[in-house]
Design a protein around this motif. Structure first.
Motif, mmCIF file in Angstrom:
data_model
loop_
_atom_site.group_PDB
_atom_site.id
_atom_site.type_symbol
_atom_site.label_atom_id
_atom_site.label_comp_id
_atom_site.label_asym_id
_atom_site.label_seq_id
_atom_site.Cartn_x
_atom_site.Cartn_y
_atom_site.Cartn_z
ATOM 1 N N LEU A 218 0.679 -7.184 -8.262
ATOM 2 C CA LEU A 218 1.692 -6.230 -8.702
ATOM 3 C C LEU A 218 2.657 -6.889 -9.702
ATOM 4 O O LEU A 218 2.928 -6.353 -10.784
ATOM 5 N N ALA B 100 0.216 3.857 -7.502
ATOM 6 C CA ALA B 100 -0.370 2.606 -7.975
ATOM 7 C C ALA B 100 -1.477 2.253 -6.988
ATOM 8 O O ALA B 100 -1.422 2.654 -5.821
ATOM 9 N N GLU B 101 -2.472 1.534 -7.435
ATOM 10 C CA GLU B 101 -3.528 1.152 -6.487
ATOM 11 C C GLU B 101 -2.972 0.181 -5.459
ATOM 12 O O GLU B 101 -1.981 -0.507 -5.703
ATOM 13 N N GLU B 102 -3.604 0.130 -4.303
ATOM 14 C CA GLU B 102 -3.196 -0.856 -3.300
ATOM 15 C C GLU B 102 -3.475 -2.241 -3.865
ATOM 16 O O GLU B 102 -4.517 -2.468 -4.475
ATOM 17 N N GLN B 103 -2.522 -3.141 -3.679
ATOM 18 C CA GLN B 103 -2.673 -4.449 -4.306
ATOM 19 C C GLN B 103 -1.784 -5.464 -3.600
ATOM 20 O O GLN B 103 -0.887 -5.096 -2.837
ATOM 21 N N LYS C 97 1.033 -7.625 -13.052
ATOM 22 C CA LYS C 97 0.977 -6.440 -13.935
ATOM 23 C C LYS C 97 2.310 -6.209 -14.616
ATOM 24 O O LYS C 97 2.365 -5.919 -15.814
ATOM 25 N N SER D 65 0.818 -1.214 0.000
ATOM 26 C CA SER D 65 0.000 0.000 0.000
ATOM 27 C C SER D 65 0.848 1.259 0.000
ATOM 28 O O SER D 65 0.320 2.361 -0.048
ATOM 29 N N ASN D 66 2.184 1.114 0.051
ATOM 30 C CA ASN D 66 3.029 2.312 0.118
ATOM 31 C C ASN D 66 3.770 2.591 -1.197
ATOM 32 O O ASN D 66 4.704 3.367 -1.234
ATOM 33 N N PHE D 67 3.314 1.950 -2.262
ATOM 34 C CA PHE D 67 3.921 2.162 -3.582
ATOM 35 C C PHE D 67 3.117 3.266 -4.260
ATOM 36 O O PHE D 67 1.985 3.058 -4.675
#
Lengths: 292, 292
Positions: free
Chosen positions: A56, A48-51, A59, A43-45
């Motif tokens: 990740l 980008a959406e939280e995933q 993708k 969640s801290n990237f």
């Protein structure tokens, strides 16, 4: 012949490949899935959406495939620099003009009392680097899989008295490789190791069952070859288990770049992706200069 | 008082804020939208879905707000280092213990023949740095908005003979600021500048309409203050218009970090996000050490 082979299929390697692929470099990624990242929730990237790590990576793989990158799920056993780079996996051999190492943070693979005390004094991590010290002596390889098999093959031209010490592990090796070791009279010892002993230099291995075995040298090839193992083979400068790179993610060996956790710093998806993009772009610059 | 103020609301600044916010640092982002990025379509940012720059920034802003970061859409006019950092915007003043500069790549803001020839020989970019050379002389500020207004205020304690040269632009300044300049007898010249002339040092401005004006020095405050402008005020080392940082994204001034395009290198979302995360984490380390 590939323009670039990227070792590692995490965020750093995938990010590199997106840039080399878009830059029309013939690109191969060799890597296995990272279980640790796949299980994480990211969640801290930024931006980008939280995933999940799995989403990740999925993708990133799609982006790489979309720009024509080849991806194989193999394990790298060896890298050599000849007129080009030769990379041996558990399945086949590949050649490339440049390499990006993006194998993540090396784990401490084996912890045996005495192993650090005798490092470079009987305990070694690279047959290609240090094997020649042990001509016609009694040596061991600590390991249990195809990586250990590969190191034993390298040792054979140096000495015939070779033992594979599995340290209590079952052998997880291709059947034909194990058969080959047996046919060559390689000793196999599956006891758990208690402690490495000697004076200034390693002299013997004591096992947990109280037995002992005299030995001149051992080579550790336990588990999977890490970034540091590859770096050693290639003469890359290592600092505190991290591959040293400059601002362009280039190592001290021309044509070899590194990105992500194996270069130290903070171990975050964001930095891995960022360094990966730099490594990809700078690899292209390197190959353009090479052509001239 | 904030723990950290981040200047810039692009991928680098947002990424920093996600880390400082999660690290319980009281964080403020000051920034305006980046039109260039918002219009872009980003497909080479690994492990994120393909998206427009606008969507990408929107996600970053949501992540920042979710971890308690304050965001204001203001324009930074000045930074000073006193016992803490004091940041003046077009609206108010903020204080912080540390600063992350993430303002993107500075654009060449004005291109007037002679401007480079007389740099540091009559042409300057920072009143706080170089204003004292011009005590009681005839000086000009090239600009048209509140940034120029702010530089004129700084000049007032040095000399009274000040002209605002807008170089053909209309004035885009808060009404009360413009009124203040008029009440203080600041001259306003809206002609388009043709060329800066002199011998070793700047001596006069020639306008496109053929008229001329003698001048001892001019200060450029045209458009928005850039990372390089801030860096100059703070004594930060600049190399070829880029802010110099170490592996921790730290500048030569303790407590000031920088990330993204303003630090040079490849201008990619991926590197901005990666460097931003490092800057955020290292700012936290810096503040922890400061406490001890």
């Amino acid at each position: 012949m590939y323009d670039v082979i990227i070792i590692g299929k995490g965020p750093a390697g995938l990010s590199s490949s997106i840039y080399t692929g878009r830059g029309n470099l013939k690109t191969l990624i060799i890597g296995k899935d990272s279980e640790a990242l796949e299980k994480a929730y990211i969640s801290n990237f930024c931006c980008a959406e939280e995933q999940t790590g799995k989403e990740l990576i999925h993708k990133g793989i799609k982006q790489a495939l979309d720009v024509g990158v080849d991806i194989v799920e193999e394990e790298v056993l060896d890298i050599k620099k000849e007129s080009e780079f030769v990379i041996t996996t558990d399945t086949k051999e590949y050649k490339s003009k440049s390499v990006i190492i993006a194998t993540g943070k090396p784990k401490i693979k084996i912890d045996i009392p005495g192993i650090n005390k005798y490092e470079a004094k009987g305990v070694h991590y690279c047959v290609a680097c240090d094997g020649f010290f042990y001509k016609d002596t009694k040596v061991g390889v600590i390991g249990y899989n195809d990586y250990a098999y590969h190191e034993i093959l390298e040792l054979e031209s140096i000495t015939k008295d070779i033992t594979l010490f599995t340290n209590g592990k079952d052998i997880e090796m291709k059947k034909e490789n194990l058969d080959e070791l047996k046919s060559k009279d390689i000793n196999i010892n599956k006891k758990r190791i208690g402690v490495l002993e000697g004076n200034d230099y390693l002299e013997k291995i004591s096992f947990e069952d109280g037995s002992e075995e005299e030995i001149d040298g051992i080579f550790v090839a336990y588990g999977t070859a890490s970034s540091v193992d590859f770096a050693r083979k290639l003469g890359i400068t290592i600092d505190n288990q991290n591959i040293l790179v400059d601002d362009n993610q280039q190592t001290n060996i021309p044509g070899i770049f590194a990105a992500g956790d194996c270069t130290g710093g903070i171990t975050q998806v964001a930095t891995a992706v960022g360094q990966g993009s730099t490594a990809g772009i700078r690899t292209k610059t390197y190959l353009q200069k090479l052509k001239k």
